[in-house]
Enzyme design. Structure first.
Site, PDB file in Angstrom:
ATOM      1  N   ASP A  95      -2.804  -1.439  10.106  1.00  0.00           N
ATOM      2  CA  ASP A  95      -3.045  -1.438   8.655  1.00  0.00           C
ATOM      3  C   ASP A  95      -3.790  -2.681   8.165  1.00  0.00           C
ATOM      4  O   ASP A  95      -4.172  -2.753   6.993  1.00  0.00           O
ATOM      5  CB  ASP A  95      -1.709  -1.355   7.887  1.00  0.00           C
ATOM      6  CG  ASP A  95      -1.073   0.024   7.982  1.00  0.00           C
ATOM      7  OD1 ASP A  95      -1.806   1.003   8.256  1.00  0.00           O
ATOM      8  OD2 ASP A  95       0.153   0.130   7.790  1.00  0.00           O
ATOM      9  N   LYS A 127       0.847  -1.213   0.000  1.00  0.00           N
ATOM     10  CA  LYS A 127       0.000   0.000   0.000  1.00  0.00           C
ATOM     11  C   LYS A 127       0.871   1.247   0.000  1.00  0.00           C
ATOM     12  O   LYS A 127       2.061   1.212   0.376  1.00  0.00           O
ATOM     13  CB  LYS A 127      -0.950   0.037   1.203  1.00  0.00           C
ATOM     14  CG  LYS A 127      -0.284  -0.009   2.598  1.00  0.00           C
ATOM     15  CD  LYS A 127       0.251   1.315   3.131  1.00  0.00           C
ATOM     16  CE  LYS A 127       0.860   1.207   4.520  1.00  0.00           C
ATOM     17  NZ  LYS A 127       1.678   2.327   4.948  1.00  0.00           N
TER      18      LYS A 127
HETATM   19  P1  ATP Z   1       4.531  -0.986  10.064  1.00  0.00           P
HETATM   20  O1  ATP Z   1       4.242   0.435   9.741  1.00  0.00           O
HETATM   21  O2  ATP Z   1       3.313  -1.774  10.484  1.00  0.00           O
HETATM   22  O3  ATP Z   1       5.708  -1.180  10.995  1.00  0.00           O
HETATM   23  P2  ATP Z   1       5.822  -1.425   7.513  1.00  0.00           P
HETATM   24  O4  ATP Z   1       4.965  -1.392   6.339  1.00  0.00           O
HETATM   25  O5  ATP Z   1       6.723  -0.258   7.682  1.00  0.00           O
HETATM   26  O6  ATP Z   1       4.892  -1.702   8.719  1.00  0.00           O
HETATM   27  P3  ATP Z   1       6.473  -4.273   7.457  1.00  0.00           P
HETATM   28  O7  ATP Z   1       7.152  -4.754   6.239  1.00  0.00           O
HETATM   29  O8  ATP Z   1       5.071  -4.685   7.665  1.00  0.00           O
HETATM   30  O9  ATP Z   1       6.700  -2.721   7.547  1.00  0.00           O
HETATM   31  O10 ATP Z   1       7.388  -4.770   8.694  1.00  0.00           O
HETATM   32  C1  ATP Z   1       7.291  -4.217   9.974  1.00  0.00           C
HETATM   33  C2  ATP Z   1       7.925  -5.184  10.993  1.00  0.00           C
HETATM   34  O11 ATP Z   1       7.105  -6.333  11.127  1.00  0.00           O
HETATM   35  C3  ATP Z   1       9.303  -5.676  10.607  1.00  0.00           C
HETATM   36  O12 ATP Z   1      10.171  -5.365  11.661  1.00  0.00           O
HETATM   37  C4  ATP Z   1       9.179  -7.190  10.464  1.00  0.00           C
HETATM   38  O13 ATP Z   1      10.243  -7.893  11.038  1.00  0.00           O
HETATM   39  C5  ATP Z   1       7.882  -7.527  11.190  1.00  0.00           C
HETATM   40  N1  ATP Z   1       7.076  -8.569  10.517  1.00  0.00           N
HETATM   41  C6  ATP Z   1       6.309  -9.482  11.127  1.00  0.00           C
HETATM   42  N2  ATP Z   1       5.664 -10.249  10.230  1.00  0.00           N
HETATM   43  C7  ATP Z   1       6.021  -9.821   9.017  1.00  0.00           C
HETATM   44  C8  ATP Z   1       5.685 -10.217   7.702  1.00  0.00           C
HETATM   45  N3  ATP Z   1       4.838 -11.228   7.447  1.00  0.00           N
HETATM   46  N4  ATP Z   1       6.208  -9.540   6.682  1.00  0.00           N
HETATM   47  C9  ATP Z   1       7.046  -8.490   6.923  1.00  0.00           C
HETATM   48  N5  ATP Z   1       7.416  -8.092   8.146  1.00  0.00           N
HETATM   49  C10 ATP Z   1       6.912  -8.738   9.199  1.00  0.00           C
END
Ligand code: ATP
Length: 291
Positions: free
Chosen positions: A133, A8
């Site tokens: 999210d 997203k």
């Molecule tokens: P957020 O804003 O929710 O932190 P983001 O979009 O910046 O999310 P994500 O890629 O969702 O980032 O990863 C956030 C954290 O979640 C990372 O530190 C990762 O280790 C952990 N995590 C747990 N499960 C997953 C998954 N299925 N895929 C990616 N990251 C994951």
């Protein structure tokens, strides 16, 4: 069963306050874009497990996809597990919602597999307990998201743009950005007063705004560098997504977007993805569930 799990972007992200429990209230305009992880589910196993070859993604119960499966199966008292395997394309901890999207994909597929025991609203409230999210990815339509991520309103008022995503080669912890955020210095409210009520339609040429951007960019100047490069190469607007680190540019024509992609590829630290905005729901969902 293999499911595509999209990324997203936030075209608008206003932080409207902080709750006593520490959660932030926000108003955001969110779109899925055509960059996908693949989530594969295998049924008929005793225990739930998750595997992913990305070094920063946990392979235990803290993985959001695992947490979603555990919550779903426990709520229904199902004495079986599911084997989850994730192929990552979406950069991790990059503001693109990859983990939340994976969790939503698991919820949607388990709900389909078990004959739709949960209504969309119930799935959304279960999703919220996994991450802010997740409800948006269960909703799966362009949306104005508010509250702590739990209020969703479909949004149709935007033409589709070509999007160039620039992952600047480093991740950002969402918690760290919120910790450093000074609510007194946020400014998206001034840019767009009433997106929530649809009184003012969204114009990406002047309304792109993210209250987390200046905080994140002051800690990681690479964000401004990516933004400036996108604008210099013809983007109509550019913005950091979520809590970063990814920055996206909007292009009205494919030709300019391709040229920008080629020019920015000279920076070998950046990972670039030229994608479309997903403007329609892609998956069939039942209107009614049992609970
Ligand atoms: P957020 O804003 O929710 O932190 P983001 O979009 O910046 O999310 P994500 O890629 O969702 O980032 O990863 C956030 C954290 O979640 C990372 O530190 C990762 O280790 C952990 N995590 C747990 N499960 C997953 C998954 N299925 N895929 C990616 N990251 C994951």
């Amino acid at each position: 069963m293999r499911i595509l799990s999209p990324a997203k972007i936030n075209l608008f992200l206003q932080i409207t306050g902080k709750r006593p429990d520490g959660y932030h209230d926000l108003v955001s305009l969110m779109y899925c874009v055509g960059l996908y992880d693949t989530v594969s589910l295998t049924f008929g196993v005793k225990e739930t497990s998750v595997s992913c070859c990305h070094p920063d993604v946990p392979e235990d119960e803290t993985n959001l996809a695992f947490a979603a499966a555990a919550l779903f199966l426990n709520t229904l008292n199902i004495n079986q597990g599911v084997k989850i395997s994730i192929e990552k394309q979406i950069p991790v901890a990059a503001g693109l919602g990859g983990g939340s999207s994976n969790a939503a994909a698991v919820f949607l597929e388990l709900n389909r597999h078990y004959g739709y025991p949960f209504s969309p609203d119930k799935l959304i409230s279960m999703g919220l307990s996994i991450g802010a999210d997740v409800p948006f990815f269960i909703f799966r339509k362009p949306a104005i998201v508010s509250g702590i991520g739990d209020k969703l309103k479909a949004y149709q008022g935007l033409e589709s743009f070509k999007i160039l995503l620039v992952f600047p080669g480093f991740s950002i912890s969402t918690a760290k950005v919120y910790k450093n955020l000074n609510l007194g210095l946020t400014n998206c409210k001034k840019k767009l007063k009433s997106l929530l009520l649809n009184e003012q339609s969204f114009d990406p040429r002047c309304h792109l705004c993210n209250d987390l951007e200046s905080t994140a960019a002051s800690m990681y100047p690479g964000i401004f560098k990516a933004k400036e490069a996108l604008l210099r190469h013809g983007a109509l607007g550019a913005l950091m997504s979520g809590s970063g680190s990814t920055v996206f540019g909007l292009f009205s024509d494919s030709d300019t977007a391709f040229k920008a992609n080629r020019a920015l590829a000279e920076n070998d630290k950046w990972q670039l993805y030229l994608v479309n905005m997903i403007t329609k729901e892609t998956e069939d969902k039942p209107e009614q569930g049992l609970s």
